[in-house]
Design a protein around this motif. Sequence first.
Motif, PDB file in Angstrom:
ATOM      1  N   MET A 158       0.816  -1.231   0.000  1.00 38.40           N
ATOM      2  CA  MET A 158       0.000   0.000   0.000  1.00 38.40           C
ATOM      3  C   MET A 158       0.845   1.274   0.000  1.00 38.40           C
ATOM      4  O   MET A 158       0.290   2.364  -0.137  1.00 38.40           O
ATOM      5  CB  MET A 158      -0.998   0.063   1.177  1.00 38.40           C
ATOM      6  N   SER A 159       2.156   1.151   0.190  1.00 35.55           N
ATOM      7  CA  SER A 159       2.998   2.355   0.139  1.00 35.55           C
ATOM      8  C   SER A 159       3.307   2.704  -1.307  1.00 35.55           C
ATOM      9  O   SER A 159       3.260   1.852  -2.194  1.00 35.55           O
ATOM     10  CB  SER A 159       4.328   2.111   0.854  1.00 35.55           C
ATOM     11  N   LYS A 160       3.659   3.977  -1.500  1.00 35.91           N
ATOM     12  CA  LYS A 160       3.969   4.420  -2.858  1.00 35.91           C
ATOM     13  C   LYS A 160       5.302   5.175  -2.921  1.00 35.91           C
ATOM     14  O   LYS A 160       5.695   5.831  -1.953  1.00 35.91           O
ATOM     15  CB  LYS A 160       2.895   5.377  -3.369  1.00 35.91           C
ATOM     16  N   TYR A 161       5.938   5.065  -4.088  1.00 36.21           N
ATOM     17  CA  TYR A 161       7.059   5.942  -4.424  1.00 36.21           C
ATOM     18  C   TYR A 161       6.594   6.794  -5.595  1.00 36.21           C
ATOM     19  O   TYR A 161       6.268   6.248  -6.669  1.00 36.21           O
ATOM     20  CB  TYR A 161       8.292   5.122  -4.827  1.00 36.21           C
ATOM     21  N   LYS A 162       6.516   8.101  -5.421  1.00 35.59           N
ATOM     22  CA  LYS A 162       6.055   9.004  -6.483  1.00 35.59           C
ATOM     23  C   LYS A 162       4.828   8.452  -7.200  1.00 35.59           C
ATOM     24  O   LYS A 162       4.819   8.304  -8.422  1.00 35.59           O
ATOM     25  CB  LYS A 162       7.169   9.229  -7.498  1.00 35.59           C
ATOM     26  N   ARG A 257      -4.544   2.467  10.653  1.00 38.04           N
ATOM     27  CA  ARG A 257      -3.115   2.508  11.012  1.00 38.04           C
ATOM     28  C   ARG A 257      -2.546   3.907  10.826  1.00 38.04           C
ATOM     29  O   ARG A 257      -1.752   4.380  11.642  1.00 38.04           O
ATOM     30  CB  ARG A 257      -2.313   1.509  10.173  1.00 38.04           C
ATOM     31  N   MET A 258      -2.929   4.553   9.712  1.00 37.77           N
ATOM     32  CA  MET A 258      -2.413   5.906   9.457  1.00 37.77           C
ATOM     33  C   MET A 258      -2.844   6.863  10.565  1.00 37.77           C
ATOM     34  O   MET A 258      -2.072   7.732  10.978  1.00 37.77           O
ATOM     35  CB  MET A 258      -2.910   6.425   8.094  1.00 37.77           C
ATOM     36  N   ASN A 259      -4.082   6.688  11.043  1.00 36.38           N
ATOM     37  CA  ASN A 259      -4.574   7.528  12.119  1.00 36.38           C
ATOM     38  C   ASN A 259      -3.729   7.340  13.387  1.00 36.38           C
ATOM     39  O   ASN A 259      -3.323   8.320  14.031  1.00 36.38           O
ATOM     40  CB  ASN A 259      -6.053   7.209  12.369  1.00 36.38           C
ATOM     41  N   ALA A 290       2.245   3.314   7.385  1.00 40.01           N
ATOM     42  CA  ALA A 290       2.151   3.198   8.851  1.00 40.01           C
ATOM     43  C   ALA A 290       2.461   1.783   9.329  1.00 40.01           C
ATOM     44  O   ALA A 290       1.800   1.249  10.208  1.00 40.01           O
ATOM     45  CB  ALA A 290       0.768   3.640   9.349  1.00 40.01           C
ATOM     46  N   HIS A 291       3.480   1.172   8.737  1.00 43.25           N
ATOM     47  CA  HIS A 291       3.812  -0.192   9.163  1.00 43.25           C
ATOM     48  C   HIS A 291       4.467  -0.231  10.538  1.00 43.25           C
ATOM     49  O   HIS A 291       4.168  -1.091  11.355  1.00 43.25           O
ATOM     50  CB  HIS A 291       4.713  -0.874   8.132  1.00 43.25           C
ATOM     51  N   ILE A 292       5.379   0.716  10.772  1.00 42.11           N
ATOM     52  CA  ILE A 292       6.120   0.753  12.036  1.00 42.11           C
ATOM     53  C   ILE A 292       6.082   2.179  12.553  1.00 42.11           C
ATOM     54  O   ILE A 292       6.155   3.129  11.763  1.00 42.11           O
ATOM     55  CB  ILE A 292       7.604   0.330  11.807  1.00 42.11           C
ATOM     56  N   PHE A 293       5.976   2.344  13.880  1.00 45.16           N
ATOM     57  CA  PHE A 293       6.283   3.653  14.452  1.00 45.16           C
ATOM     58  C   PHE A 293       7.474   3.460  15.382  1.00 45.16           C
ATOM     59  O   PHE A 293       7.422   2.643  16.299  1.00 45.16           O
ATOM     60  CB  PHE A 293       5.110   4.268  15.215  1.00 45.16           C
ATOM     61  N   TYR A 294       8.545   4.161  15.082  1.00 44.55           N
ATOM     62  CA  TYR A 294       9.729   4.027  15.930  1.00 44.55           C
ATOM     63  C   TYR A 294      10.140   5.368  16.526  1.00 44.55           C
ATOM     64  O   TYR A 294       9.792   6.435  16.025  1.00 44.55           O
ATOM     65  CB  TYR A 294      10.903   3.399  15.164  1.00 44.55           C
TER      66      TYR A 294
END
Length: 377
Positions: A158-162, A257-259, A290-294
């Motif tokens: 679900m992530s994007k590059y450009k 997750r983004m929230n 929003a896979h990881i929050f570090y």
Amino acid sequence: MILLNIPPIFGTEIKYVNSAILDIKFNNNNKFIQLCENWFESKFNFKKVFLTTSCTSSLEMAALLINVQSGDEIIMSSYTFVSTANAFVLRGAVIVFVDIRPDTLNINENLIEQAITKKTKAIVAVHYAGVSCDMDLIMSVAIKYNLYVIEDAAQGMMSKYKNVYLGGIGHIGCFSFHKTKNYTSGGEGGAIVINDDLLIKRSYIIYEEGTNRSIVNSNQINNYMWYGVGSHYFMSNLQAAYLWAQLKASKYIYNYRMNLWNNYFSELFYLSENKKLELPNIPKYCKHNAHIFYLKMKNRNKCYSLVNWLMKYKIIVSFHYVPLHTSPAAKRFSRFVNSDVYTTVESERLIRIPIYYNLTIDDQNIIIKYLKKFFIK
Ligand SMILES: *Cc1c(COP(=O)(O)O)cnc(C)c1O
């Protein structure tokens, strides 16, 4: 107790798994596999997708697809999961590690060219935390030296590059549906994305145990035969049914997750301004998942005191990878090019905090409360 991770459960999985069980009677064994593969191909605009048993097997299949030979060199970052390296070591390759960039913990794209030799076969781009590598830079080096690019997008669905979905940029992309990832096929699972026409042609035989079974099935010829190397990479339809429920709900899971991620970021921002900690950085070219929050602490000792402090309130947080080049197997299978300026230092001060679909906002608020207390006590 607030755990670091709970595998995602949306609620609709049982319905599709039931239906897959009923289908077994009718020998209809791949309905959900087809649904999931088509979903990826149409939603993400991928040329060819196969569901696999894990991201590890996707990476191993990738090594077979690009025909890695003994002594070939594969360039990657050392801050990654073991399978990123082992998939190629299994074919006799030498792993060539390059330092990471401190802002994303991804490979430093500008150091790749110095690591290329006559033996280099491929670059593996690990998108740590679902935050993209700078793929334009990586692809241009790959084209210049005629190398393959494999995206380890285990964390990057679900992530994007450009505006292009991760997994669809390199020659091959690999996803994981392990229970620790954003979407799961019931605990274990993966997918391989093949974006190169020549590799797609070869992929059917490798995917189906080295046979021409897929061609036989579609042409109604009687016997399938042994054509080359391959393995048993395909996922069970039952797992695909579980995954299908999550793909249908992927937007909800993504938004939830983004929230959580945005809550952490805005609540902790003043602490980063006061130099108490560092928060994740998302480059402009990337839309993350929003896979990881570090959190990055000053040093390892600060990490331990945070871990212990949160443990008192029954909140589990954790370090992440031990860099592969500092691991016991490193001497036998790899070398590190130039100096390790960031890989070890950054890995030692990174702490992951809970973020998952089934984490309630109330529990997140408790985590935030005790985090703030730790830094201002
Ligand atoms: C999880 C992960 C893998 C392995 O995935 P499995 O499905 O468990 O085999 C590989 N690479 C990275 C970067 C991962 O995070």
